[in-house]
Design a protein around this motif. Structure first.
Motif, mmCIF file in Angstrom:
data_model
loop_
_atom_site.group_PDB
_atom_site.id
_atom_site.type_symbol
_atom_site.label_atom_id
_atom_site.label_comp_id
_atom_site.label_asym_id
_atom_site.label_seq_id
_atom_site.Cartn_x
_atom_site.Cartn_y
_atom_site.Cartn_z
ATOM 1 N N VAL A 74 11.505 1.508 -14.752
ATOM 2 C CA VAL A 74 10.534 1.204 -13.675
ATOM 3 C C VAL A 74 11.271 0.434 -12.575
ATOM 4 O O VAL A 74 11.898 -0.604 -12.855
ATOM 5 C CB VAL A 74 9.353 0.366 -14.195
ATOM 6 C CG1 VAL A 74 8.331 0.190 -13.100
ATOM 7 C CG2 VAL A 74 8.720 1.049 -15.388
ATOM 8 N N LEU A 75 11.192 0.979 -11.360
ATOM 9 C CA LEU A 75 11.858 0.315 -10.234
ATOM 10 C C LEU A 75 10.825 -0.521 -9.487
ATOM 11 O O LEU A 75 9.735 -0.029 -9.179
ATOM 12 C CB LEU A 75 12.483 1.356 -9.299
ATOM 13 C CG LEU A 75 13.801 1.935 -9.817
ATOM 14 C CD1 LEU A 75 13.525 3.081 -10.792
ATOM 15 C CD2 LEU A 75 14.637 2.422 -8.658
ATOM 16 N N HIS A 76 11.210 -1.760 -9.233
ATOM 17 C CA HIS A 76 10.245 -2.678 -8.584
ATOM 18 C C HIS A 76 10.775 -3.095 -7.226
ATOM 19 O O HIS A 76 11.816 -3.732 -7.153
ATOM 20 C CB HIS A 76 10.076 -3.949 -9.424
ATOM 21 C CG HIS A 76 9.762 -3.673 -10.857
ATOM 22 N ND1 HIS A 76 8.530 -3.243 -11.308
ATOM 23 C CD2 HIS A 76 10.526 -3.778 -11.985
ATOM 24 C CE1 HIS A 76 8.549 -3.096 -12.621
ATOM 25 N NE2 HIS A 76 9.771 -3.410 -13.058
ATOM 26 N N GLN A 77 10.042 -2.717 -6.214
ATOM 27 C CA GLN A 77 10.426 -3.148 -4.852
ATOM 28 C C GLN A 77 9.561 -4.355 -4.495
ATOM 29 O O GLN A 77 8.342 -4.243 -4.341
ATOM 30 C CB GLN A 77 10.162 -2.007 -3.859
ATOM 31 C CG GLN A 77 10.303 -2.385 -2.389
ATOM 32 C CD GLN A 77 11.732 -2.697 -2.000
ATOM 33 O OE1 GLN A 77 12.638 -1.854 -2.168
ATOM 34 N NE2 GLN A 77 11.990 -3.915 -1.556
ATOM 35 N N SER A 78 10.225 -5.488 -4.348
ATOM 36 C CA SER A 78 9.451 -6.686 -4.023
ATOM 37 C C SER A 78 8.917 -6.581 -2.591
ATOM 38 O O SER A 78 9.632 -6.166 -1.680
ATOM 39 C CB SER A 78 10.351 -7.911 -4.168
ATOM 40 O OG SER A 78 9.753 -8.981 -3.498
ATOM 41 N N ASN A 79 7.675 -6.956 -2.412
ATOM 42 C CA ASN A 79 7.162 -6.947 -1.021
ATOM 43 C C ASN A 79 7.023 -8.365 -0.481
ATOM 44 O O ASN A 79 6.325 -8.586 0.506
ATOM 45 C CB ASN A 79 5.856 -6.159 -0.903
ATOM 46 C CG ASN A 79 4.770 -6.737 -1.774
ATOM 47 O OD1 ASN A 79 4.927 -7.861 -2.241
ATOM 48 N ND2 ASN A 79 3.710 -5.985 -1.994
ATOM 49 N N ILE A 80 7.668 -9.283 -1.096
ATOM 50 C CA ILE A 80 7.575 -10.670 -0.622
ATOM 51 C C ILE A 80 8.133 -10.778 0.793
ATOM 52 O O ILE A 80 7.528 -11.359 1.695
ATOM 53 C CB ILE A 80 8.330 -11.627 -1.573
ATOM 54 C CG1 ILE A 80 7.544 -11.701 -2.896
ATOM 55 C CG2 ILE A 80 8.478 -13.013 -0.966
ATOM 56 C CD1 ILE A 80 8.248 -12.455 -3.987
ATOM 57 N N LYS A 81 9.289 -10.118 0.963
ATOM 58 C CA LYS A 81 9.936 -10.193 2.283
ATOM 59 C C LYS A 81 9.023 -9.543 3.328
ATOM 60 O O LYS A 81 8.756 -10.085 4.399
ATOM 61 C CB LYS A 81 11.261 -9.440 2.227
ATOM 62 C CG LYS A 81 12.269 -9.977 3.216
ATOM 63 C CD LYS A 81 13.597 -9.316 3.000
ATOM 64 C CE LYS A 81 14.026 -8.661 4.292
ATOM 65 N NZ LYS A 81 14.985 -7.593 4.073
ATOM 66 N N TRP A 82 8.482 -8.409 2.902
ATOM 67 C CA TRP A 82 7.579 -7.701 3.822
ATOM 68 C C TRP A 82 6.348 -8.549 4.131
ATOM 69 O O TRP A 82 5.943 -8.697 5.281
ATOM 70 C CB TRP A 82 7.154 -6.381 3.166
ATOM 71 C CG TRP A 82 6.034 -5.744 3.912
ATOM 72 C CD1 TRP A 82 6.139 -4.980 5.003
ATOM 73 C CD2 TRP A 82 4.643 -5.874 3.633
ATOM 74 N NE1 TRP A 82 4.920 -4.598 5.457
ATOM 75 C CE2 TRP A 82 3.960 -5.135 4.618
ATOM 76 C CE3 TRP A 82 3.913 -6.545 2.643
ATOM 77 C CZ2 TRP A 82 2.587 -5.040 4.642
ATOM 78 C CZ3 TRP A 82 2.545 -6.435 2.690
ATOM 79 C CH2 TRP A 82 1.883 -5.686 3.673
ATOM 80 N N GLN A 83 5.815 -9.147 3.019
ATOM 81 C CA GLN A 83 4.624 -9.981 3.192
ATOM 82 C C GLN A 83 4.926 -11.147 4.124
ATOM 83 O O GLN A 83 4.125 -11.505 4.993
ATOM 84 C CB GLN A 83 4.155 -10.503 1.822
ATOM 85 C CG GLN A 83 2.796 -11.196 1.855
ATOM 86 C CD GLN A 83 1.688 -10.238 2.252
ATOM 87 O OE1 GLN A 83 1.603 -9.123 1.737
ATOM 88 N NE2 GLN A 83 0.862 -10.651 3.222
ATOM 89 N N GLN A 84 6.155 -11.690 3.941
ATOM 90 C CA GLN A 84 6.537 -12.810 4.821
ATOM 91 C C GLN A 84 6.622 -12.337 6.265
ATOM 92 O O GLN A 84 6.131 -13.004 7.188
ATOM 93 C CB GLN A 84 7.886 -13.389 4.374
ATOM 94 C CG GLN A 84 7.751 -14.285 3.162
ATOM 95 C CD GLN A 84 9.096 -14.646 2.557
ATOM 96 O OE1 GLN A 84 10.131 -14.062 2.934
ATOM 97 N NE2 GLN A 84 9.086 -15.568 1.623
#
Ligand SMILES: Nc1nc2c(ncn2[C@@H]2O[C@H](COP(=O)(O)OP(=O)(O)OP(=O)(O)O)[C@@H](O)[C@H]2O)c(=O)[nH]1
Length: 769
Positions: A250-260
């Protein structure tokens, strides 16, 4: 909601701006969000491809290494000869060279010859063969002891198949870290079996648990992205084995940066929004101020116009407001001018342009502070008649000329007004003397040129001397005094009459008498009295003069002279004459029925004597009451005859013709002459009491009466002496050959019943005086 235009303008402006900004922000943020998600998804896809490529490369590496091994002569010999140590050593060396985590050797039948994996079962070996046989992907994952291995199995031939050799890499944390280093994406390997689930992941431990907890949300189609597995990540899943979903990457792309980034963008937009709003508020306030300033100017302007002021024009206002202000100004001017017109009309007479009664009263109250001068009321005589003769329109022209003449004459009146019809009121200060007034009236009554004809008018004047003291509260009284004076001039046929003190009360009394007379007749306040007329030669009473009496409920006894004169002037005399006539005839008829015959004289007025029908009416009345024509005689005054001698004489002649006796009353008091007597169809002359009452003491009266009797007798007329009060008087008059006497010496006037008693007693006793 604030009421002012300015606040509303600002609010509207801000609302529009806010709406626009919110709409823009909504679009921008949702587009950004969409864009960011696409990027994430794209990243995930790229990461997935890279990861798959990485596995594929590792597969190649495994294949190459196994190919080299299976071609190695020493290895083949060792396998063929079954040299276990050599096999193990070669496998370990080869495995080490490529960092393989597992190496095995199987007999062609699948018997385990050598293995680095402890406890490999027959089922595991069958699975390996199955993987090799059904190879369809670029790599195969072998599930062993809850761990996943990327595994490759190749045949060893010499030249026939002598064994199977296989090597594999464990799908462990290192592989995951490697993959993360290459793709920049977190990765989890999940191995699930019936009894447990194992995870190896680059994610922090807490998130790893979240992933396991959210397994059911993961879609195993590679292109499908699941949101928030774990929270704050977009995830995509790759099924590692073909047959089951037991082994997943399972590949997980964090969206924290995007959310920031998104939050930063949103915050920036909010900041811009706030600053824009502030700026917009300032601009709106400034703009609204600029826009509403002229409107407030106009509002002020309108307010002042509303208060009747004449404000200066508004400067610097936009053209439309300027037009509005001008319109308001014009409106104000029109209203002002209309108001002036109305004020003018309310104060002036339409026809002549002179002040009217209302204005005259106002002006008088102002002018009366100077308590001197004369108020003069001028009335055109017989204007009604003039109206009938020259017509209403010409009479109007006459009034206009009359008014302008009033204005042109000297002395100039301080106030000239038209009260109504033909009545004008003038104020002279400091007064006008008799001579000036005569002169004024002479000039005023000079002929007027109307339609080519010369029209002469006569006027009468009622005057009030203001020095008698009137103040501004007495204007009504003052005007009434002028009217009283004018009325007096009318009654007494004078040209000028001046108001005398006390006339007011008399006027009010007279008004009351005139008003109450018709009521008095209907309410039996009037009654008749009879004064005997005695023949002094025979000492016999043949008749009486009937006199009228009025006992007013408030004024008490009103002398007949007073109310008869007022009735004559007010045009009511005919109703009195009619009442007297009817009442007398009724009384005569009553006496007649009692067998008493006598002649009663009634007084007729000048007005009655101009009615040619009257003699016939009286005759008819006598006949219808079965009375002889001699039952009634009439008495008329000299004055009444003289008013319209020709008509009156004709009517008297009719009386004479039907046999009614006529007496001339009050002889000697008027201005008639004996010459007239000769022309009058009369039977009797009554010498006025003023000559009779002192006859026994006054030689002049004696002489006048003597001469009068001689003259009257000379005309073959009977003589009646009125007002005899003493027996000496009777003697003297008898000697002077007077025929009849009427006076207190015999009796004062008596009511009908008393009179008839007196009458019968007197004639029965027949005692000479
Ligand atoms: N032409 C004209 N006649 C008017 C006007 N106003 C009133 N009259 C008439 O003026 C007359 C006034 O009548 P009276 O007050 O009896 O005046 P008079 O006939 O002069 O009577 P005496 O004053 O007693 O002599 C009436 O016939 C009114 O109709 C007007 O504006 N124009």
């Amino acid at each position: 909601m604030p009421n002012s235009f300015r606040s509303r303008l600002i609010i509207a402006f801000l609302l529009i701006l806010t709406l626009m900004q919110l709409t823009t922000a909504l679009f921008v943020l949702s587009a950004t969000q969409r864009d960011f998600r696409q990027q994430q998804t794209q990243n995930l896809k790229i990461g997935s491809n890279v990861f798959v490529e990485m596995l594929s490369n590792r597969n190649k590496q495994l294949n190459q290494s196994l190919s080299l091994l299976s071609a190695d002569f020493g290895f083949k010999r060792a396998v063929a000869t079954g040299e276990q140590d050599t096999i193990s050593s070669v496998l370990a060396n080869h495995g080490r060279r490529i960092n393989a985590d597992a190496a095995i050797l199987l007999s062609p039948q699948g018997t385990l010859l050598s293995s680095s994996l402890q406890g490999l079962t027959k089922a595991n070996i069958d699975e390996l063969f199955a993987l090799t046989k059904n190879r369809s992907t670029t790599f195969e994952i072998f599930n062993y002891d809850h761990s996943s291995y990327q595994f490759v199995l190749q045949p060893v031939k010499a030249p026939t198949l002598i064994a199977w050799v296989g090597m594999g890499f464990a799908m462990d944390k290192n592989v995951a870290d490697q993959a993360k280093t290459i793709t920049g994406i977190d990765i989890s390997f999940i191995n699930q079996s019936a009894d447990r689930v194992e995870i190896v992941s680059t994610l922090p431990t807490a998130q790893q648990q979240d992933v396991l907890a959210q397994m059911d949300q993961l879609d195993q189609t590679i292109d499908v992205v699941s949101d928030d597995v774990p929270l704050g990540y977009l995830s995509t899943t790759i099924a590692l084995d073909n047959n089951s979903d037991n082994q997943l990457a399972v590949l997980h792309q964090s969206n924290i940066k995007w959310q920031q980034n998104y939050d930063a963008l949103r915050n920036n937009m909010l900041l811009v929004f706030a600053i824009t709003c502030l700026l917009a508020f300032m601009i709106a306030a400034w703009f609204a101020g600029g826009l509403t300033k002229p409107i407030y100017g106009l509002v002020n302007f309108a307010r002042k116009v509303g208060q009747g002021e004449n404000p200066p024009p508004i400067k610097g206002a936009p053209a439309e407001l300027q037009v509005l202000a001008n319109t308001l100004s014009i409106m104000r001017e029109n209203i002002e001018s209309r108001k002036n017109d109305l004020v003018y009309q309310s104060q002036h007479d339409n026809l002549t342009g002179l002040y009217n009664r209302v204005a005259a009263k106002q002006l008088l109250s102002q002018l009366l502070s100077k308590m001197h001068g004369n108020l003069v009321m001028i009335d055109i005589k017989n204007f009604r008649h003039l109206n009938n003769i020259i017509g209403f329109a010409n009479a109007d022209d006459l009034l206009v000329l009359f008014a302008s003449r009033l204005e042109s004459l000297s002395p100039t009146a301080q106030l000239i007004s038209r009260l109504d019809g033909d009545s004008f009121l003038l104020l002279f200060q400091p007064g006008i003397d008799d001579q000036q007034l005569d002169n004024y009236l002479r000039l005023l009554t000079q002929p007027f040129a109307i339609q080519g004809s010369k029209i002469t008018v006569n006027v009468r004047v009622g005057m009030v001397d203001l020095s008698r003291g009137y103040d501004s509260n007495d204007i009504d009284t003052l005007i009434r005094h002028a009217e009283i004076a004018l009325n007096q001039a009318r009654m007494e046929s004078l040209s000028i009459a001046t108001y005398q003190q006390g006339e007011d009360e008399r006027y009010l009394r007279e008004l009351m008498i005139i008003r109450d007379l018709p009521i008095a007749l209907s309410q039996a306040q009037l009654h008749l009295v009879f004064q005997p007329k005695v023949d002094i030669q025979t000492n016999h009473c043949h008749g009486a003069e009937t006199l009228i009496r009025w006992l007013h409920p408030e004024l008490g006894f009103i002398p007949p002279d007073e109310f008869i004169r007022l009735a004559e002037n007010s045009g009511n005399i005919s109703i009195i004459s009619e009442w007297v006539l009817n009442t007398t005839i009724k009384q005569l008829a009553k006496w007649q029925q009692q067998g008493i015959s006598l002649t009663v004289a009634i007084n007729l007025s000048a007005h009655d004597l101009t009615n040619p029908q009257l003699p016939l009416d009286i005759e008819q009345l006598l006949i219808s009451n079965n009375l002889p024509i001699t039952a009634l005689s009439i008495e008329v005054t000299e004055g009444a005859v003289m008013k319209d001698a020709q008509t009156v004489i004709a009517v008297l002649q009719q009386f004479r013709n039907i046999g009614i006796s006529i007496a001339i009353d009050d002889f000697g008091t008027g201005h008639s002459s004996l010459a007239y007597l000769k022309l009058l169809p009369v039977n009797e002359v009554k010498i006025d009491r003023s000559f009779i009452k002192d006859i026994h003491t006054d030689a002049t009266d004696l002489m006048i009466v003597d001469t009068s009797i001689r003259l009257i007798k000379g005309l073959n007329l009977s003589v009646v002496a009125e007002g005899v009060e003493s027996a000496e008087g009777i003697d003297i008059l008898r000697k002077l050959n007077c025929d009849i006497i009427q006076g207190y010496v015999y009796s004062k006037p008596l009511k009908a019943d008393d009179f008839i008693v007196w009458f019968q007693q007197f004639n029965q006793s027949n005692v000479p005086f």
